[in-house]
Design a protein around this motif. Sequence first.
Motif, PDB file in Angstrom:
ATOM      1  N   PHE A  99      51.555  33.520  31.083  1.00 25.74           N
ATOM      2  CA  PHE A  99      51.199  34.433  30.008  1.00 25.74           C
ATOM      3  C   PHE A  99      49.766  34.925  30.177  1.00 25.74           C
ATOM      4  N   LEU A 100      48.866  34.020  30.524  1.00 23.21           N
ATOM      5  CA  LEU A 100      47.470  34.400  30.728  1.00 23.21           C
ATOM      6  C   LEU A 100      47.343  35.403  31.872  1.00 23.21           C
ATOM      7  N   ILE A 101      48.053  35.167  32.959  1.00 18.27           N
ATOM      8  CA  ILE A 101      47.994  36.074  34.109  1.00 18.27           C
ATOM      9  C   ILE A 101      48.563  37.441  33.737  1.00 18.27           C
ATOM     10  N   VAL A 102      49.691  37.471  33.062  1.00 14.96           N
ATOM     11  CA  VAL A 102      50.292  38.739  32.642  1.00 14.96           C
ATOM     12  C   VAL A 102      49.351  39.478  31.698  1.00 14.96           C
ATOM     13  N   HIS A 103      48.751  38.744  30.784  1.00 17.28           N
ATOM     14  CA  HIS A 103      47.830  39.365  29.836  1.00 17.28           C
ATOM     15  C   HIS A 103      46.619  39.943  30.563  1.00 17.28           C
ATOM     16  N   ARG A 104      46.095  39.207  31.522  1.00 14.65           N
ATOM     17  CA  ARG A 104      44.967  39.706  32.314  1.00 14.65           C
ATOM     18  C   ARG A 104      45.365  40.970  33.075  1.00 14.65           C
ATOM     19  N   VAL A 107      45.311  44.041  30.883  1.00 14.44           N
ATOM     20  CA  VAL A 107      44.005  44.603  30.535  1.00 14.44           C
ATOM     21  C   VAL A 107      43.213  45.031  31.764  1.00 14.44           C
ATOM     22  N   GLY A 108      43.862  44.979  32.935  1.00 17.99           N
ATOM     23  CA  GLY A 108      43.236  45.518  34.137  1.00 17.99           C
ATOM     24  C   GLY A 108      42.625  44.516  35.085  1.00 17.99           C
ATOM     25  N   ALA A 109      42.667  43.234  34.765  1.00 16.23           N
ATOM     26  CA  ALA A 109      42.125  42.216  35.675  1.00 16.23           C
ATOM     27  C   ALA A 109      43.163  41.942  36.765  1.00 16.23           C
ATOM     28  N   ARG A 110      42.777  42.122  37.994  1.00 17.40           N
ATOM     29  CA  ARG A 110      43.729  41.959  39.093  1.00 17.40           C
ATOM     30  C   ARG A 110      43.483  40.705  39.932  1.00 17.40           C
ATOM     31  N   ASN A 111      42.261  40.207  39.952  1.00 17.21           N
ATOM     32  CA  ASN A 111      41.944  39.023  40.731  1.00 17.21           C
ATOM     33  C   ASN A 111      41.973  37.815  39.802  1.00 17.21           C
ATOM     34  N   HIS A 112      42.833  36.863  40.124  1.00 18.13           N
ATOM     35  CA  HIS A 112      43.020  35.722  39.238  1.00 18.13           C
ATOM     36  C   HIS A 112      42.488  34.415  39.820  1.00 18.13           C
ATOM     37  N   ARG A 117      40.070  28.677  39.452  1.00 16.02           N
ATOM     38  CA  ARG A 117      38.858  27.850  39.504  1.00 16.02           C
ATOM     39  C   ARG A 117      38.467  27.323  38.123  1.00 16.02           C
ATOM     40  N   CYS A 118      38.522  28.163  37.134  1.00 10.22           N
ATOM     41  CA  CYS A 118      38.094  27.780  35.786  1.00 10.22           C
ATOM     42  C   CYS A 118      38.949  26.643  35.221  1.00 10.22           C
ATOM     43  N   TYR A 119      40.255  26.732  35.411  1.00 13.99           N
ATOM     44  CA  TYR A 119      41.166  25.742  34.841  1.00 13.99           C
ATOM     45  C   TYR A 119      41.623  24.702  35.859  1.00 13.99           C
TER      46      TYR A 119
END
Length: 126
Positions: A99-104, A107-112, A117-119
Motif C-alpha cells: 500500500f505504501l509503495i502504491v501510494h508513493r 504521488v509521483g515517487a518512483r524510487n523506493h 532502507r528506512c524500514y
Amino acid sequence: MDEISHTARLTFWPRRADRLRAIEAEILHEKAEALGRAGQRLEEALDGMEQVREAIDRIEFRLRQCSDPFETASLRETHSNLTARYGLLRDRAHQAYQFLIVHREAVGARNHLDVERCYNISERLR
C-alpha cells in the motif's frame, strides 16, 4: 460599463488564484498525511512481528529446556498460536508495504529504495 467589468476582473482573479493555491496546498498536505499514515501502519505491523518473533524464540528456548510433559504441551500450544499470529502480522506488513509503495507511486515517487532502507524491509519482513 467596460471599465467596471475590467476592474471587477482584476479584483476577482487574484482572489480566485489565492483560493486555488489554498486548495492545492490542502491537497498536498492531505497526500503527505496519507503517506505518513501508510508508513505508520507498516512500522506498527513490523514492530508487532518483532515482538511475536521474540516471544516465539523464548518459547522455543523453553521447549528445549523443558522435561515436564504438561508444560511442554502448553508451550507447544502457545508456540502454535504465536506462529499463527506471526503469519497474520507478516501478511499485514506485506499489505502495508504494498500500500505504501502504491501510494508513493500515485504521488509521483518512483524510487523506493529509501523505503527499503528506512524500514529495513529485507531484514524485518523475512
